[in-house]
Write a protein that holds these residues in place. Structure first.
Motif, mmCIF file in Angstrom:
data_model
loop_
_atom_site.group_PDB
_atom_site.id
_atom_site.type_symbol
_atom_site.label_atom_id
_atom_site.label_comp_id
_atom_site.label_asym_id
_atom_site.label_seq_id
_atom_site.Cartn_x
_atom_site.Cartn_y
_atom_site.Cartn_z
ATOM 1 N N ASN A 101 0.980 -1.495 -0.004
ATOM 2 C CA ASN A 101 0.311 0.250 -0.018
ATOM 3 C C ASN A 101 0.915 1.073 -0.029
ATOM 4 N N VAL A 102 1.228 1.426 -1.280
ATOM 5 C CA VAL A 102 1.791 2.443 -0.936
ATOM 6 C C VAL A 102 1.624 4.018 -0.468
ATOM 7 N N ILE A 103 0.709 4.498 -1.328
ATOM 8 C CA ILE A 103 -0.225 5.494 -0.793
ATOM 9 C C ILE A 103 -1.413 4.991 0.082
ATOM 10 N N PRO A 104 -1.501 4.972 0.742
ATOM 11 C CA PRO A 104 -2.977 4.672 2.090
ATOM 12 C C PRO A 104 -3.995 6.035 1.526
ATOM 13 N N SER A 105 -3.644 7.042 1.567
ATOM 14 C CA SER A 105 -5.147 8.082 1.276
ATOM 15 C C SER A 105 -4.130 9.098 1.331
ATOM 16 N N LEU A 106 -4.594 10.410 0.454
ATOM 17 C CA LEU A 106 -3.819 11.802 0.005
ATOM 18 C C LEU A 106 -4.697 12.220 -0.476
ATOM 19 N N SER A 107 -4.760 13.076 0.294
ATOM 20 C CA SER A 107 -5.720 14.974 0.172
ATOM 21 C C SER A 107 -5.328 15.754 -0.057
ATOM 22 N N LEU A 108 -5.429 17.180 -1.358
ATOM 23 C CA LEU A 108 -4.928 18.148 -0.448
ATOM 24 C C LEU A 108 -5.305 18.719 -1.738
ATOM 25 N N ALA A 109 -5.032 20.621 -1.889
ATOM 26 C CA ALA A 109 -5.922 20.777 -2.703
ATOM 27 C C ALA A 109 -4.588 21.808 -3.348
ATOM 28 N N VAL A 110 -4.278 21.767 -4.441
ATOM 29 C CA VAL A 110 -3.521 23.171 -5.129
ATOM 30 C C VAL A 110 -4.337 23.926 -5.783
ATOM 31 N N ARG A 111 -3.117 25.452 -5.247
ATOM 32 C CA ARG A 111 -4.776 26.732 -5.950
ATOM 33 C C ARG A 111 -4.081 27.106 -7.114
ATOM 34 N N LYS A 112 -4.833 27.364 -8.034
ATOM 35 C CA LYS A 112 -4.720 27.799 -9.283
ATOM 36 C C LYS A 112 -3.385 28.628 -9.348
ATOM 37 N N GLY A 113 -2.680 28.772 -10.081
ATOM 38 C CA GLY A 113 -1.392 29.648 -10.357
ATOM 39 C C GLY A 113 -0.431 29.656 -9.283
ATOM 40 N N GLU A 114 -0.132 28.203 -8.160
ATOM 41 C CA GLU A 114 0.718 28.421 -7.778
ATOM 42 C C GLU A 114 2.021 27.271 -7.777
ATOM 43 N N MET A 115 3.146 27.701 -7.338
ATOM 44 C CA MET A 115 3.562 26.686 -8.125
ATOM 45 C C MET A 115 4.200 25.276 -6.323
ATOM 46 N N VAL A 116 3.509 24.097 -6.051
ATOM 47 C CA VAL A 116 3.782 23.223 -5.379
ATOM 48 C C VAL A 116 5.425 22.145 -5.580
ATOM 49 N N ALA A 117 5.381 21.779 -4.035
ATOM 50 C CA ALA A 117 6.458 20.175 -4.655
ATOM 51 C C ALA A 117 5.772 20.041 -3.344
ATOM 52 N N PHE A 118 6.288 18.473 -3.817
ATOM 53 C CA PHE A 118 6.185 16.957 -3.705
ATOM 54 C C PHE A 118 8.115 16.937 -3.037
ATOM 55 N N LEU A 119 8.279 17.184 -1.529
ATOM 56 C CA LEU A 119 9.583 17.380 -0.970
ATOM 57 C C LEU A 119 9.589 15.838 0.024
ATOM 58 N N GLY A 120 10.572 14.899 -0.223
ATOM 59 C CA GLY A 120 11.110 14.163 0.094
ATOM 60 C C GLY A 120 11.507 12.958 0.244
ATOM 61 N N PRO A 121 12.411 12.199 1.112
ATOM 62 C CA PRO A 121 13.272 11.048 0.742
ATOM 63 C C PRO A 121 12.795 9.740 -1.135
ATOM 64 N N SER A 122 14.023 9.321 -0.772
ATOM 65 C CA SER A 122 13.273 8.431 -1.632
ATOM 66 C C SER A 122 11.907 6.903 -1.570
ATOM 67 N N GLY A 123 11.356 6.833 -2.536
ATOM 68 C CA GLY A 123 10.301 6.071 -1.474
ATOM 69 C C GLY A 123 9.137 6.486 -0.310
ATOM 70 N N CYS A 124 9.212 7.513 -0.424
ATOM 71 C CA CYS A 124 7.861 8.658 0.175
ATOM 72 C C CYS A 124 6.711 8.754 -0.597
ATOM 73 N N GLY A 125 7.124 8.436 -1.753
ATOM 74 C CA GLY A 125 5.759 8.296 -2.612
ATOM 75 C C GLY A 125 5.153 9.345 -3.319
#
Length: 367
Positions: free
Chosen positions: A28-52
């Motif tokens: 179960n690599v990603i159990p349950s992930l919820s988020l919202a990215v606003r229009k016009g913004e820049m968002v990074a997914f940051l984490g170590p290798s294997g975090c999903g």
């Protein structure tokens, strides 16, 4: 930090992930992930290798089918929409340029697939190359370009189709340090100038902190914290975030209900209501060594101090690091170098000090 149920999308939210999950067989690599990215913004997914983080980006791109949950863009459900119908621009770590095509043809390829007129394709492709300052290299092949130039071609190819969202997968990892610095500035400037919503994956905290409006810090398929660079750095939600984003010192202690924390035979203070075993964390650059003979500050003045033994001193150009033994732990202090840099000799007892407000406190069980 596990994800709470998704709140109803706000009017300004553009990309919304609702209880998105992915399993590969029994994993179960990603159990349950919820988020919202606003229009016009820049968002990074940051984490170590294997975090999903890459799995999440590939689900957004349509390259991996989610096992559960929903993805919407501008209110439109695209969870099961094919990748080529998602109106997204992708920039890969490997650039993925066509080696037999010129730079201009590489950038024009997506427009040609949309059956636009030849004149419009050429005009838009040239404008995109001008945007990344490579129009003068339009007739060259990718093999004749530097790594930074190839990355800019890949960026122009993604932007020329005027996508709703720009996705970048470790876009700078193949570049040397100087080029990474330059490309960080260029990508951020292009994103802000175009107003495009952008999401990118990185394990490099400097990229995330310097380029993004907000950062998703991930660990083991979960969101540990989602916030602005300042929130992530100055108010980390967990020991993992504090240790992964920026350098940090870590000590174990026992806290009482008055905000006093006992570390060995010494005491410090922190704005914390926790009691019992805790982890105490401080940023090395927020600490300093006291001059020989100087009085230790009073906790009543909002200053903490600890006594230890200097083990070694490390010169790293713009900084000098003092490694101090405090009980069984090592504390690192970073100070700006001076031309006449000196310092205590190894084995010397030293005092260190920092603002009590710069002390992060977490339950020991949170580690």
């Amino acid at each position: 930090m596990h994800n709470a149920p998704a709140a109803p999308p706000a009017a300004e939210d553009h990309l919304v992930l609702e209880q998105l999950g992915k399993s590969f067989g029994t994993a179960n690599v990603i159990p349950s992930l919820s988020l919202a990215v606003r229009k016009g913004e820049m968002v990074a997914f940051l984490g170590p290798s294997g975090c999903g983080k890459t799995t999440t980006l590939r689900m957004i791109a349509g390259l991996i089918t989610p096992s559960r949950g929903r993805i919407t863009i501008g209110g439109r459900d695209i969870t099961h929409v094919p990748s080529h119908d998602r109106d997204m621009g992708l920039v890969f770590q490997s650039y993925a340029l066509f080696p037999h095509m010129t730079v201009l043809r590489n950038v024009a390829f997506g427009l040609e697939m949309r059956k636009l007129s030849r004149s419009e394709v050429r005009a838009r492709a040239l404008r995109a190359l001008e945007m990344v300052q490579l129009a003068h290299l339009a007739d060259r092949k990718p093999r004749d370009l530097s790594g930074g130039q190839q990355q800019r071609v890949a960026l122009a190819r993604a932007l020329v189709i005027e996508p709703s969202i720009l996705l970048l997968d470790e876009p700078l990892s193949n570049l040397d340090a100087k080029l990474r610095d330059e490309m960080r500035v260029q990508i951020r400037a292009l994103q802000q100038a175009s107003g495009i919503t952008a999401v990118f994956v990185t394990h490099d905290q400097v990229e995330a902190l310097s380029m993004c409006d907000r950062i998703v810090v991930m660990k083991d398929g979960h969101i540990e914290q989602f916030g602005t660079p300042t929130e992530i750095y100055e108010r980390p939600a967990s020991p993992f975030v504090s240790g992964f984003v920026g350098r940090t010192n870590r000590l174990s202690g026992i806290a009482d209900r008055h905000g006093v924390i006992t570390i060995g035979d010494q005491q410090i203070r922190a704005a914390s209501a926790m009691t019992g075993p805790v982890e105490v964390m401080m940023r090395p650059h927020r600490m300093r060594l006291l001059a020989a003979g100087a009085d230790r500050p009073s906790p009543d003045d909002g200053q903490n101090s600890l006594r230890g033994v200097l083990e070694r001193q490390t010169f790293i150009g713009d900084l000098v690091q003092y490694h101090v033994r405090v009980g069984a732990a090592e504390v690192v202090i970073e100070e700006a170098t001076r031309r006449d840099q000196g310092g205590p000799a190894p084995g010397t007892p030293v005092d260190m000090t920092w603002q009590a407000s710069d002390t992060f406190v977490f339950p020991a069980s949170a580690s």
